[in-house]
Design an enzyme around this catalytic site. Structure first.
Site, mmCIF file in Angstrom:
data_model
loop_
_atom_site.group_PDB
_atom_site.id
_atom_site.type_symbol
_atom_site.label_atom_id
_atom_site.label_comp_id
_atom_site.label_asym_id
_atom_site.label_seq_id
_atom_site.Cartn_x
_atom_site.Cartn_y
_atom_site.Cartn_z
ATOM 1 N N VAL A 59 8.547 40.106 74.747
ATOM 2 C CA VAL A 59 9.543 39.655 73.926
ATOM 3 C C VAL A 59 8.948 38.693 72.797
ATOM 4 C CG1 VAL A 59 11.578 38.511 73.709
ATOM 5 C CG2 VAL A 59 11.448 39.768 75.884
ATOM 6 N N ILE A 86 5.332 36.651 76.516
ATOM 7 C CA ILE A 86 5.827 36.141 75.298
ATOM 8 C C ILE A 86 4.553 36.746 74.012
ATOM 9 C CG2 ILE A 86 6.241 33.994 73.807
ATOM 10 C CD1 ILE A 86 8.010 34.020 76.306
ATOM 11 N N LYS A 87 5.394 37.312 73.296
ATOM 12 C CA LYS A 87 4.697 38.017 72.298
ATOM 13 C C LYS A 87 4.441 36.997 71.004
ATOM 14 C CE LYS A 87 4.739 42.097 70.516
ATOM 15 N NZ LYS A 87 5.371 43.321 69.948
ATOM 16 N N VAL A 88 3.091 36.645 70.743
ATOM 17 C CA VAL A 88 3.039 35.565 69.608
ATOM 18 C C VAL A 88 2.096 36.271 68.668
ATOM 19 C CG1 VAL A 88 2.095 33.043 69.211
ATOM 20 C CG2 VAL A 88 3.082 33.634 71.356
#
Ligand code: G3P
Length: 226
Positions: A59, A86-88
């Site tokens: 996400v 966690i997509k960064v």
């Protein structure tokens, strides 16, 4: 070899979970937009329910600065679950956030990767997944295959645990090339899977087998009925 679905559409996930050996689901704000103004966290929880804890759910944060990204990550982990990757995006602020998130043991997918250098930095920061944008690189006249080959070589040279999850595909050939260049995973839209099975030759081969079988054993006869 991991196949992930790049979608937030529950029906597509339900459908393809039964067809492909699905390793996980990814999304980003542009993919979320396609679903309309959904109740974001409840939608993500629903996706988790459909795919289970043994598949990965990725996400993306939406803040533009590191502090905001960390905050987004905390909220996602609190309101969805702590297994979420966690997509960064690997910008200056994004990289800062990745370093902090990894120091806290958070699962991280480094995304929006257009260059080897971005990937190398994300690998050094300990990102779990590195997401190079295959088709977008091609559109910029960057050799996507070469980039993935070099990233894969860097991972192996450094005994890194990072995995390449290649993303941004427009056709099956790009997906094949990404795997062949050393990507451990790909995330693809349902369109790509539809394309893969839309070859008339596959249908024709099946129809021919049926015709030949039925010419011997009779119309509608199956192995079970023998
Ligand atoms: O996962 C990243 C991907 O969604 C970007 O794809 O099609 O917008 O280039 P695209």
């Amino acid at each position: 070899m991991e196949f992930l679905l790049d979608t937030a559409n529950i029906d597509e996930i339900k459908k393809y979970k039964e067809i492909v050996p699905l390793a996980g689901v990814t999304s980003n704000p542009s993919i979320i937009k396609k679903e309309g103004k959904i109740d974001f966290f409840s939608h993500m929880r629903q996706i988790r329910e459909v795919i289970g804890r043994h598949r990965t759910l990725h996400v993306q944060v939406t803040a533009g600065d590191a502090t905001g990204m960390i905050h987004d990550a905390e909220t996602i982990r609190e309101k969805v679950d702590s297994d979420v990757f966690i997509k960064v995006p690997v910008s200056e602020e994004g990289l800062k956030a990745i370093n902090i998130l990894k120091s806290k043991g958070v699962n991280v997918t480094a995304t929006a990767i257009y260059t080897k250098f971005q990937a190398y930095l994300a690998i050094a920061a300990g990102a779990d997944y590195i997401a190079p944008y295959y088709n977008r690189m091609e559109n910029l006249n960057i050799d996507s295959k070469q980039v993935i080959t070099e990233i894969a070589a860097a991972i192996s040279r450094n005994n890194s645990q990072s995995k390449i999850v290649a993303a941004s595909f427009k056709n099956v050939a790009q997906v094949n090339t990404a795997f062949e260049a050393g990507a451990q995973a790909v995330t693809i839209s349902a369109d790509i899977l539809d394309q893969a099975f839309a070859m008339p030759s596959i249908e024709k081969a099946m129809a021919d087998f049926t015709t030949d079988w039925e010419s011997v054993y009779g119309t509608g006869q199956t192995i079970n009925q023998l």
